[in-house]
Design a protein around this motif. Structure first.
Motif, mmCIF file in Angstrom:
data_model
loop_
_atom_site.group_PDB
_atom_site.id
_atom_site.type_symbol
_atom_site.label_atom_id
_atom_site.label_comp_id
_atom_site.label_asym_id
_atom_site.label_seq_id
_atom_site.Cartn_x
_atom_site.Cartn_y
_atom_site.Cartn_z
ATOM 1 N N THR A 391 0.893 -1.050 -0.536
ATOM 2 C CA THR A 391 -0.231 -0.113 -0.238
ATOM 3 C C THR A 391 1.030 1.484 -0.292
ATOM 4 O OG1 THR A 391 0.138 -0.213 2.035
ATOM 5 C CG2 THR A 391 -1.756 -1.448 1.445
ATOM 6 N N SER A 392 0.201 2.522 0.154
ATOM 7 C CA SER A 392 0.776 3.936 -0.130
ATOM 8 C C SER A 392 0.104 4.447 0.952
ATOM 9 C CB SER A 392 0.866 3.886 -1.010
ATOM 10 O OG SER A 392 0.242 4.303 -2.099
ATOM 11 N N SER A 393 1.386 5.836 1.257
ATOM 12 C CA SER A 393 0.338 6.871 1.652
ATOM 13 C C SER A 393 0.883 8.465 0.859
ATOM 14 C CB SER A 393 1.552 6.550 3.390
ATOM 15 O OG SER A 393 1.053 5.784 4.042
ATOM 16 N N ILE A 394 0.125 9.308 0.910
ATOM 17 C CA ILE A 394 -0.015 10.050 -0.195
ATOM 18 C C ILE A 394 -0.232 11.219 0.130
ATOM 19 C CG2 ILE A 394 -0.943 10.778 -2.950
ATOM 20 C CD1 ILE A 394 -1.600 7.749 -3.325
ATOM 21 N N GLY A 395 0.891 12.479 0.184
ATOM 22 C CA GLY A 395 0.800 13.682 0.649
ATOM 23 C C GLY A 395 0.426 15.094 -0.404
#
Length: 696
Positions: A391-395
C-alpha cells in the motif's frame, strides 16, 4: 625487498652456527635488523628457502657441504634473482674473479666487516631495484592488455601509425574504412584514407608533426572509405607506443555523425531515473521551482503529490534488491498509467515518488491521488513466482504564491504524506498548514531528542562498504556508512533521522562523531597490520565549520594515523551549494595529506564546471550511469567521457552502485580504477558490512 624494508632476511651457510651468528652480528652492528636461517648443508638450505625467500645468501668458502653449483640449481627452483655473497679468510684478485665467474655477487673476508656491510647494502639496493622492475613490467603488461581491451571496445575509430603505415587499428576503425580484419590494414599507408584533394595538406601536417614543429594536434580532412565514400572528419593526433614501438595514435571522428544526437540523448538521460524511466529528483525539483515562480507571478496554482510506499523495508527483506526493483518499476508503470498527460512524475527517493500537476485544480489532484492509491493497493506483484501486495501513503500540497521555493513545496507534500502514514497508511491527506505543521514540529522534536539520546548513549554505529581496485592496488578501502538504534535497540534507517538532523543542525555533531569513531576504528585496523583507507562522508553544514580541518588534524595525530589513510567525501550537490566552504576545506585537507572525493559526480547540471574550483582527488561516478551499463551505450559514453576528463586532470574515478557482473566487465574494459556496490559481497574479517545503497 619483501615485507618490511628495515628487516634483512638471510640464509647463512657456515660450518658452525657460532660463525653464522658472528656474521649476523657484524650486520646488526651496521644497523640492520637481521633475521637469518642457519644452514650447514644443501638440505638445510632448501628447508630455509621453503620457509621464507631470503634477500641474500652468505656462503662460507671454507665449508665443503654446499657448492656454488649445487646452490645455484636450488636457487633456480625458488628465487633465481637472490644474490650470493662468498665470505672467506682471504680475497685476492684471482679469488674474486673466480667467485664472480661462478655467479657470486662478490667475495668478502671475515676481517673486513666494513666491506661486508657495503656489499650487503649494494646488493640490497640492487635486489630492490630488480623486484621493482619486475613489478613494473607486470604492471606495464597489464596496462597494455587493458589499453588494448579499451581500444578494441571503443566506439571511436583509433589507429596506430609508424612511418606513415598502419601497425594497429581497432574494430571501429576497420569498419569505418571497410576492412575485415587487422591483417588487411597492417602496413597500409594512412595516406590512402585521405581524399586526393587533401593529401598535400595532410602530408605537410604529418611532416611538421613528426618533426614536433606542429603545434596543432588535430586536423580537419576529407576521408575516403569504400563503404561510405568521402566524408568530413577530424583526425586527432598524439604520441604513443604500442608493444614498445614508438608511434602516433590517430583518432578519427566523423563530423557528420553522432555528436548532436549523442548530446541530445545525454541531455535526456540527465533528466531520467534509469530504473523507472520517470524523471529524476534533480529535474523534478527544477520543474517545481518553475511552478513556484509561476504561482508567485500570479499564474494558476499547481498541485504536488508525494507518494510513499508503506513498509517498503519489509518488501526488501522479503524479495531482496532485485525483487524490490521490480516492485519500484511496477509502481512507476501504475503512476504513468494514472497520470497520463496531466503532469509529470519522478522517482524522488528509494521508495518515494512525486507528481506535479501544472495548472490543475484540487478536485483533479485528489481524484488522481485516490485512483493511484487504489491502483497500488489492488496490484499484485509477481516476483519470480512469489506474489505480494503493498500500500501507499499520499500527501497533497498546493503550490501557491505563498510557497517560496521547490524545497518548501516538497517539504509540505512530504509532511502531508507523513500524516497519512502516521494514521495507518494506505490513505490520502491534503496538507493543512495549521495541523500538519504542528505535527511536523512535534515529529521534529521527537527525532531531535532521539538523536541527542543516540549521541549520549552511544547508539550510533558504523558499517563498511568495500571499494575495490580493478588495477591491483593492494590497499583495502571502505566507505563509512552510519546506522542508529532506537531506545528498543531497533535499527533506524538513515533516511528517517538524517533529514531531521540537517534541519536541526545536529548533522554537524553527527559528522564529528562519525569522523572520531572512524579514526578510532581505522587506527585499530592499521595496528592489526591492514593497509586500510576509510572514505568518510561530510554534509554541507559541517563544511562551514572553519575549525573542522584543525580538529581533523588533531584526531589523526592523536591516533598516529597518516592523512593519506582518510578520504573525505562530499556529495556533488552539497559541494555546489557550499562551494566557498568546500573549496577551502579541500585545500586544507591537501595540506595535511588527506584526500577528498566528489560523490554522485555527473548527476548535476554543472559537474565539470565544478572541478575548476575544487581540487579533489577522486570522482565517484553517479550510480545512474552505472545502471544497465553493459546494454546502455549512452551510459558507456558518459562514463568514458568522465574517465577521459579525470585522466587529463590526474584524478581517479570510482564507479558506485555496481550491481552485476556485466557492468563490472564493462568498467574493467573502460579502465576504471575502483568500483563499489552491491555486487561486491566479499567480507573481510572484523568488518561489519553493509551492501545497501543508503548512505550517511
Amino acid at each position: 625487498m619483501t615485507g618490511n624494508e628495515d628487516v634483512l632476511r638471510l640464509i647463512i651457510i657456515e660450518e658452525s652456527q657460532n660463525d653464522a651468528e658472528a656474521i649476523a652480528n657484524i650486520l646488526r652492528n651496521a644497523g640492520h635488523v637481521v633475521r637469518y636461517h642457519y644452514a650447514d648443508s644443501l638440505e638445510a638450505t632448501a628447508e630455509g628457502l621453503e620457509q621464507q625467500l631470503p634477500d641474500l645468501i652468505i656462503l662460507a668458502q671454507a665449508q665443503e657441504a654446499v657448492t656454488m653449483n649445487g646452490l645455484r640449481e636450488l636457487l633456480d627452483q625458488h628465487c633465481p634473482e637472490t644474490p650470493v655473497i662468498f665470505i672467506g679468510d682471504t680475497a685476492e684478485e684471482t679469488q674474486i674473479i673466480a667467485a664472480l665467474e661462478t655467479g657470486a655477487a662478490d667475495l668478502v673476508t671475515y676481517d673486513q666487516p666494513d666491506h661486508l656491510r657495503l656489499v650487503v647494502a649494494r646488493e640490497q639496493a640492487n635486489l630492490l631495484m630488480r623486484r621493482e622492475l619486475q613489478h613494473f613490467r607486470i604492471c606495464h603488461e597489464e596496462s597494455e592488455k587493458r589499453c588494448r581491451s579499451l581500444l578494441d571496445s571503443s566506439r571511436d575509430a583509433i589507429a596506430y601509425v609508424h612511418d606513415g603505415m598502419h601497425i594497429y587499428a581497432n574494430q571501429s576503425y576497420l569498419e569505418m574504412f571497410g576492412f575485415d580484419d587487422l591483417e588487411e590494414i597492417e602496413g597500409h599507408p594512412i595516406m590512402d584514407m585521405v581524399a586526393p584533394d587533401d593529401t598535400t595538406r595532410f602530408k605537410e601536417f604529418l611532416r611538421n608533426y613528426n618533426k614536433q614543429e606542429q603545434k596543432v594536434d588535430n586536423l580537419e580532412v576529407q576521408c575516403i572509405s569504400v563503404p561510405r565514400g568521402n566524408f568530413k572528419a577530424v583526425m586527432e593526433f598524439c604520441q604513443a607506443s604500442i608493444e614498445g614501438e614508438v608511434c602516433t595514435q590517430i583518432v578519427i571522428r566523423d563530423q557528420a555523425s553522432g555528436d548532436p544526437e549523442l548530446a541530445q540523448k545525454l541531455q535526456f538521460l540527465s533528466k531520467q531515473d534509469i530504473l523507472t524511466g520517470l524523471y529524476n529528483r534533480q529535474y523534478f525539483l527544477e520543474e517545481v521551482e518553475l511552478a513556484a515562480s509561476d504561482a508567485q507571478a500570479g499564474s494558476a496554482e499547481s498541485y504536488l503529490l508525494y507518494v510513499l510506499l508503506d513498509n517498503f523495508k519489509g518488501v526488501k527483506d522479503t524479495v531482496g534488491l532485485v525483487g524490490s526493483d521490480i516492485v519500484i518499476k511496477d509502481i512507476a508503470d501504475l503512476i504513468r498509467d494514472k497520470l497520463g498527460e496531466q503532469g509529470l512524475a519522478a522517482r524522488f527517493g528509494d521508495n518515494s515518488f512525486t507528481l506535479l500537476l501544472r495548472q490543475g485544480d484540487l478536485n483533479a489532484a485528489q481524484a488522481l491521488a485516490e485512483a493511484l492509491r487504489h491502483a497500488i493497493e489492488e496490484h499484485i506483484f509477481d516476483i519470480e513466482g512469489r506474489t505480494l501486495t503493498i500500500t501507499s501513503s499520499i500527501g497533497i500540497s498546493p503550490v501557491t504564491e505563498n510557497v517560496p521555493d521547490a524545497h518548501e513545496a516538497i517539504s509540505r507534500a512530504d509532511l502531508a504524506c507523513e500524516v497519512a502514514r502516521s494514521a495507518g497508511g494506505n490513505r490520502v491527506h491534503l496538507h493543512n498548514p495549521v495541523t500538519d505543521e504542528q505535527l511536523g514540529r512535534e515529529r521534529e522534536q521527537q527525532w531531535k531528542q532521539a538523536i541527542i539520546d543516540a549521541l549520549e548513549q552511544n547508539r550510533f554505529s558504523l558499517m563498511y562498504q568495500p571499494i575495490v581496485s580493478l588495477q591491483g592496488d593492494p590497499a583495502e578501502r571502505y566507505e563509512i556508512l552510519l546506522r542508529m538504534r532506537d531506545g528498543d535497540g531497533e535499527e533506524v534507517p538513515p533516511g528517517q533521522f538524517l533529514p531531521v538532523a540537517r534541519q536541526t543542525g545536529q548533522i554537524v555533531d553527527i559528522d564529528r562523531w562519525v569522523i572520531g569513531e572512524a579514526v578510532t576504528r581505522l587506527a585499530e585496523r592499521r595496528r592489526e597490520g591492514h593497509d586500510t583507507i576509510f572514505f568518510v562522508k561530510l554534509s554541507g553544514p559541517t563544511l562551514e565549520d572553519p575549525e573542522l580541518p584543525l580538529w581533523i588534524n588533531e584526531q589523526l595525530k592523536n591516533a598516529h594515523l597518516p592523512g593519506s589513510a582518510m578520504v573525505f567525501e562530499i556529495a556533488e550537490k552539497e559541494a555546489a551549494d557550499h562551494l566557498k566552504h568546500t573549496k577551502a576545506f579541500t585545500k586544507s585537507m591537501e595540506s595535511i595529506h588527506c584526500k577528498t572525493s566528489l560523490e554522485h559526480f555527473g548527476g548535476g547540471p554543472n559537474s565539470f564546471q565544478l572541478l575548476k574550483h575544487l581540487a579533489v582527488n577522486f570522482l565517484k561516478i553517479d550510480g545512474a550511469y552505472i545502471h544497465n551499463l553493459a546494454s546502455d551505450e549512452n551510459n558507456q559514453a558518459m562514463v568514458r567521457s568522465i574517465l577521459d576528463m579525470a585522466a587529463s586532470m590526474q584524478k581517479e574515478c570510482i564507479a558506485e552502485f555496481v550491481e552485476d557482473a556485466s557492468s563490472l566487465t564493462v568498467l574493467f574494459q573502460l579502465g576504471i580504477p575502483f568500483i563499489q556496490g552491491y555486487f561486491l559481497q566479499e567480507p573481510h574479517p572484523g568488518m561489519d558490512y553493509d551492501f545497501t545503497e543508503e548512505s550517511i
